[in-house]
Design a protein around this motif. Structure first.
Motif, PDB file in Angstrom:
ATOM      1  N   PHE B  19       2.613 -17.714  -6.662  1.00 38.49           N
ATOM      2  CA  PHE B  19       1.829 -19.082  -5.694  1.00 38.49           C
ATOM      3  C   PHE B  19       1.825 -19.726  -5.014  1.00 38.49           C
ATOM      4  O   PHE B  19       0.504 -20.026  -4.132  1.00 38.49           O
ATOM      5  N   ASP B  20       2.559 -20.004  -4.705  1.00 39.73           N
ATOM      6  CA  ASP B  20       2.900 -20.105  -3.300  1.00 39.73           C
ATOM      7  C   ASP B  20       2.586 -20.785  -1.711  1.00 39.73           C
ATOM      8  O   ASP B  20       2.292 -20.727  -0.916  1.00 39.73           O
ATOM      9  N   SER B  21       2.580 -18.899  -1.850  1.00 37.21           N
ATOM     10  CA  SER B  21       2.273 -17.815  -0.935  1.00 37.21           C
ATOM     11  C   SER B  21       1.268 -17.108  -1.152  1.00 37.21           C
ATOM     12  O   SER B  21       1.123 -16.250  -0.505  1.00 37.21           O
ATOM     13  N   TYR B  22       0.689 -17.240  -2.023  1.00 44.36           N
ATOM     14  CA  TYR B  22      -0.618 -16.239  -2.004  1.00 44.36           C
ATOM     15  C   TYR B  22      -1.351 -16.074  -1.104  1.00 44.36           C
ATOM     16  O   TYR B  22      -1.496 -15.097  -0.697  1.00 44.36           O
ATOM     17  N   ASN B  23      -2.100 -17.392  -0.711  1.00 46.94           N
ATOM     18  CA  ASN B  23      -3.379 -17.174   0.263  1.00 46.94           C
ATOM     19  C   ASN B  23      -2.634 -16.544   1.375  1.00 46.94           C
ATOM     20  O   ASN B  23      -3.470 -15.901   2.495  1.00 46.94           O
ATOM     21  N   GLU B  24      -2.024 -16.726   1.632  1.00 49.68           N
ATOM     22  CA  GLU B  24      -1.380 -16.551   3.600  1.00 49.68           C
ATOM     23  C   GLU B  24      -0.765 -14.962   2.875  1.00 49.68           C
ATOM     24  O   GLU B  24      -1.505 -14.618   3.797  1.00 49.68           O
ATOM     25  N   ILE B  25      -0.001 -14.627   2.030  1.00 47.28           N
ATOM     26  CA  ILE B  25       0.061 -12.909   1.568  1.00 47.28           C
ATOM     27  C   ILE B  25      -1.467 -12.192   1.790  1.00 47.28           C
ATOM     28  O   ILE B  25      -1.539 -11.535   2.633  1.00 47.28           O
ATOM     29  N   VAL B  26      -2.211 -12.862   0.817  1.00 48.24           N
ATOM     30  CA  VAL B  26      -3.675 -11.802   0.992  1.00 48.24           C
ATOM     31  C   VAL B  26      -4.176 -11.766   2.077  1.00 48.24           C
ATOM     32  O   VAL B  26      -4.687 -10.274   2.391  1.00 48.24           O
ATOM     33  N   LEU B  27      -4.505 -13.428   3.148  1.00 45.43           N
ATOM     34  CA  LEU B  27      -5.293 -12.933   4.666  1.00 45.43           C
ATOM     35  C   LEU B  27      -4.418 -12.354   5.078  1.00 45.43           C
ATOM     36  O   LEU B  27      -5.026 -11.731   5.989  1.00 45.43           O
ATOM     37  N   THR B  28      -2.884 -11.989   5.327  1.00 43.65           N
ATOM     38  CA  THR B  28      -2.168 -11.154   6.049  1.00 43.65           C
ATOM     39  C   THR B  28      -2.989  -9.869   5.238  1.00 43.65           C
ATOM     40  O   THR B  28      -3.104  -8.609   6.575  1.00 43.65           O
ATOM     41  N   HIS B  29      -3.185  -9.050   4.775  1.00 42.47           N
ATOM     42  CA  HIS B  29      -2.842  -8.207   3.832  1.00 42.47           C
ATOM     43  C   HIS B  29      -5.127  -8.366   4.260  1.00 42.47           C
ATOM     44  O   HIS B  29      -4.968  -6.705   4.513  1.00 42.47           O
ATOM     45  N   ALA B  30      -5.982  -8.993   4.040  1.00 45.40           N
ATOM     46  CA  ALA B  30      -6.587  -8.481   4.685  1.00 45.40           C
ATOM     47  C   ALA B  30      -7.246  -8.437   5.803  1.00 45.40           C
ATOM     48  O   ALA B  30      -8.119  -7.482   6.123  1.00 45.40           O
ATOM     49  N   ALA B  31      -6.254  -9.308   6.669  1.00 45.08           N
ATOM     50  CA  ALA B  31      -6.112  -8.582   8.751  1.00 45.08           C
ATOM     51  C   ALA B  31      -5.756  -7.046   8.675  1.00 45.08           C
ATOM     52  O   ALA B  31      -6.354  -6.465   9.632  1.00 45.08           O
ATOM     53  N   GLU B 104     -21.668   0.526  -6.424  1.00 40.20           N
ATOM     54  CA  GLU B 104     -22.584   0.607  -4.358  1.00 40.20           C
ATOM     55  C   GLU B 104     -21.844   1.200  -3.729  1.00 40.20           C
ATOM     56  O   GLU B 104     -21.712   1.925  -2.466  1.00 40.20           O
ATOM     57  N   PHE B 105     -20.264   0.208  -3.700  1.00 43.41           N
ATOM     58  CA  PHE B 105     -19.439   0.071  -2.895  1.00 43.41           C
ATOM     59  C   PHE B 105     -18.597   1.375  -3.223  1.00 43.41           C
ATOM     60  O   PHE B 105     -18.092   1.851  -2.059  1.00 43.41           O
ATOM     61  N   PHE B 106     -18.198   2.130  -3.927  1.00 49.02           N
ATOM     62  CA  PHE B 106     -17.397   2.728  -3.902  1.00 49.02           C
ATOM     63  C   PHE B 106     -18.500   4.405  -3.795  1.00 49.02           C
ATOM     64  O   PHE B 106     -17.827   5.315  -2.688  1.00 49.02           O
ATOM     65  N   ASP B 107     -19.434   3.964  -4.066  1.00 46.96           N
ATOM     66  CA  ASP B 107     -20.928   5.585  -3.277  1.00 46.96           C
ATOM     67  C   ASP B 107     -20.955   5.026  -2.289  1.00 46.96           C
ATOM     68  O   ASP B 107     -21.524   6.408  -1.553  1.00 46.96           O
ATOM     69  N   ASN B 108     -20.802   3.773  -1.603  1.00 46.69           N
ATOM     70  CA  ASN B 108     -20.927   4.007  -0.107  1.00 46.69           C
ATOM     71  C   ASN B 108     -19.642   4.655   1.357  1.00 46.69           C
ATOM     72  O   ASN B 108     -19.646   3.805   1.979  1.00 46.69           O
ATOM     73  N   GLY B 109     -18.883   5.010  -0.245  1.00 46.89           N
ATOM     74  CA  GLY B 109     -17.188   5.083   0.599  1.00 46.89           C
ATOM     75  C   GLY B 109     -16.456   3.970   0.829  1.00 46.89           C
ATOM     76  O   GLY B 109     -15.671   4.144   2.255  1.00 46.89           O
ATOM     77  N   PHE B 110     -17.065   2.947   0.794  1.00 48.68           N
ATOM     78  CA  PHE B 110     -16.017   1.700   1.217  1.00 48.68           C
ATOM     79  C   PHE B 110     -14.346   1.679   1.726  1.00 48.68           C
ATOM     80  O   PHE B 110     -14.063   3.038   0.519  1.00 48.68           O
ATOM     81  N   ASP B 111     -13.528   2.101   2.142  1.00 49.77           N
ATOM     82  CA  ASP B 111     -12.353   2.429   2.277  1.00 49.77           C
ATOM     83  C   ASP B 111     -11.733   2.065   1.328  1.00 49.77           C
ATOM     84  O   ASP B 111     -10.073   2.095   0.285  1.00 49.77           O
ATOM     85  N   TYR B 112     -11.401   0.762   1.192  1.00 55.12           N
ATOM     86  CA  TYR B 112     -10.570  -0.477   0.318  1.00 55.12           C
ATOM     87  C   TYR B 112     -11.506  -1.492  -0.362  1.00 55.12           C
ATOM     88  O   TYR B 112     -12.593  -2.531  -0.140  1.00 55.12           O
ATOM     89  N   ILE B 113     -10.656  -2.000  -1.639  1.00 56.25           N
ATOM     90  CA  ILE B 113     -11.907  -2.774  -2.670  1.00 56.25           C
ATOM     91  C   ILE B 113     -10.410  -3.572  -3.140  1.00 56.25           C
ATOM     92  O   ILE B 113      -9.448  -3.347  -3.747  1.00 56.25           O
ATOM     93  N   VAL B 114     -10.749  -4.602  -2.938  1.00 50.99           N
ATOM     94  CA  VAL B 114     -10.071  -6.247  -3.199  1.00 50.99           C
ATOM     95  C   VAL B 114     -10.192  -6.572  -3.312  1.00 50.99           C
ATOM     96  O   VAL B 114     -11.112  -7.594  -4.061  1.00 50.99           O
ATOM     97  N   VAL B 115      -9.273  -7.209  -5.317  1.00 50.65           N
ATOM     98  CA  VAL B 115      -9.704  -7.865  -6.479  1.00 50.65           C
ATOM     99  C   VAL B 115      -9.179  -9.354  -6.131  1.00 50.65           C
ATOM    100  O   VAL B 115      -7.702  -8.811  -6.604  1.00 50.65           O
ATOM    101  N   ASP B 116      -9.605 -10.356  -5.561  1.00 55.08           N
ATOM    102  CA  ASP B 116      -8.832 -11.544  -5.700  1.00 55.08           C
ATOM    103  C   ASP B 116      -9.207 -12.608  -5.972  1.00 55.08           C
ATOM    104  O   ASP B 116     -10.282 -13.365  -6.275  1.00 55.08           O
ATOM    105  N   SER B 117      -8.614 -13.153  -7.775  1.00 50.25           N
ATOM    106  CA  SER B 117      -7.518 -12.345  -8.025  1.00 50.25           C
ATOM    107  C   SER B 117      -7.886 -12.055  -9.384  1.00 50.25           C
ATOM    108  O   SER B 117      -8.931 -12.407 -10.683  1.00 50.25           O
ATOM    109  N   LEU B 118      -7.200 -11.280 -10.388  1.00 49.13           N
ATOM    110  CA  LEU B 118      -7.239 -10.893 -12.117  1.00 49.13           C
ATOM    111  C   LEU B 118      -7.121 -12.055 -13.244  1.00 49.13           C
ATOM    112  O   LEU B 118      -7.311 -12.304 -13.609  1.00 49.13           O
ATOM    113  N   THR B 119      -6.170 -13.444 -11.984  1.00 51.16           N
ATOM    114  CA  THR B 119      -5.737 -14.512 -12.873  1.00 51.16           C
ATOM    115  C   THR B 119      -6.638 -14.780 -13.483  1.00 51.16           C
ATOM    116  O   THR B 119      -7.049 -15.478 -13.941  1.00 51.16           O
ATOM    117  N   SER B 120      -8.565 -15.185 -12.164  1.00 53.83           N
ATOM    118  CA  SER B 120      -9.321 -15.200 -12.471  1.00 53.83           C
ATOM    119  C   SER B 120      -9.684 -15.659 -13.179  1.00 53.83           C
ATOM    120  O   SER B 120     -10.768 -16.056 -13.508  1.00 53.83           O
TER     121      SER B 120
END
Lengths: 118, 187
Positions: B19-31, B104-120
């Motif tokens: 939890f303490d570094s959650y947002n920092e890590i997901v933003l690094t990954h998004a970048a 739609e995003f699968f059909d449009n060939g997006f490279d990545y789908i990111v789900v933030d988060s399953l906990t929510s």
């Protein structure tokens, strides 16, 4: 002087129990509700001085719960991130008094509660 | 950990973050992911406006990202008008609605789908619907070039999350520094 009463509304047991412990130690009486629907049900018989309301809970969404709460101040206590502009907009609603971000600092939580209810 | 490299070998990956570094890590990954690739970012705990601010501060290339915002309608801050680059769904627990939009995003060939988060999602739905959602997306990814990255928070419902993670190709538990603690690989 009678103790002020705070209602913590959160679906997570550990959050409810930790907030209860913190606020009881600070001299408040604490009521608990497990979601918005439970909160509304309990408000028929109890009238706290402040409601600490989580946003992300099963049941009726908070956007529909808040308008049903009359004359009781509310502070959101949530992991949900909103922008500064959204925060200001939420705080502009008549009984929303604060937005406390989880994870919260214990001293900050108590200070914010005290600021609202005394 | 190099998130792109990690996703090269897996179609569907679940990262369990502290939890303490959650947002920092997901933003690094998004970048990293959005630098040269297209990303559909499902946000179930940050409003679009808040996420946009966070992306900009973190230097994320927002031109490559489309956001599905699952929380603004719950909070009551969703824009009534259409916002370019953003789709609003009704709640973090509206997994059928989310699956439908994601098709739609699968059909449009997006490279990545990111789900933030399953906990929510798990705050609204039981283990079974969340497992079904993960299983469905993971299966969809198997026949396409799209990779799916799920996140969850380690201190919450960890046991349930490991079970849900069996529907992904791999579950990686990470430490606060963004490095691997241990891996659960699908048999």
């Amino acid at each position: 002087m009678a103790k002020k009463t705070i209602m913590i509304v959160d679906d997570e047991d550990d959050i409810r129990s930790s907030v209860k412990t913190i606020l009881e130690r600070a001299g408040y009486t604490v009521l608990q509700a497990i979601n918005g629907d439970d909160c509304l049900k309990k408000l028929k018989t109890q009238k706290p001085d402040l409601i600490l309301l989580d946003i992300m809970m099963p049941g009726t969404p908070v956007r529909d719960v808040v308008p049903q709460i009359k004359n009781i101040p509310i502070a959101y206590l949530s992991v949900v991130r909103v922008s500064e502009a959204e925060r200001e907009s939420l705080l502009g609603q008549k009984n929303i008094k604060d937005f406390i971000q989880k994870p919260f600092d214990i001293k900050e939580l108590v200070a914010k509660v005290k600021k609202i209810v005394g | 950990m190099d998130i792109k490299k990690e996703l090269e070998g897996q179609k569907a990956l679940l990262l369990v973050l502290p939890f303490d570094s959650y947002n920092e890590i997901v933003l690094t990954h998004a970048a990293t992911l959005a630098e040269k690739n297209t990303v559909c970012y499902v946000s179930l705990n940050k409003t679009f406006a808040s996420l946009k601010e966070m992306f900009e501060k973190s230097g994320v290339n927002t031109k490559n990202i489309i956001v599905i915002d699952g929380i603004s309608k719950t909070v009551g801050t969703a824009s009534a008008s259409k916002i370019p680059g953003c789709y609003f769904i009704s709640s973090p627990g509206a997994l059928a609605e989310l699956s439908s939009v994601l098709n739609e995003f699968f059909d449009n060939g997006f490279d990545y789908i990111v789900v933030d988060s399953l906990t929510s999602a798990l705050a609204y739905q039981g283990k079974a619907p969340v497992s079904t959602f993960v299983s469905k997306l993971s299966r969809q990814a198997q026949n396409r070039s799209t990779r799916v990255l799920f996140y969850s928070i380690s201190e919450k419902q960890e046991e349930q999350m490991d079970e849900i993670g069996t529907h992904a190709d791999r579950v990686i538990h990470m430490d606060s520094g963004g490095e691997k603690r241990f891996i659960l690989q699908k048999a």
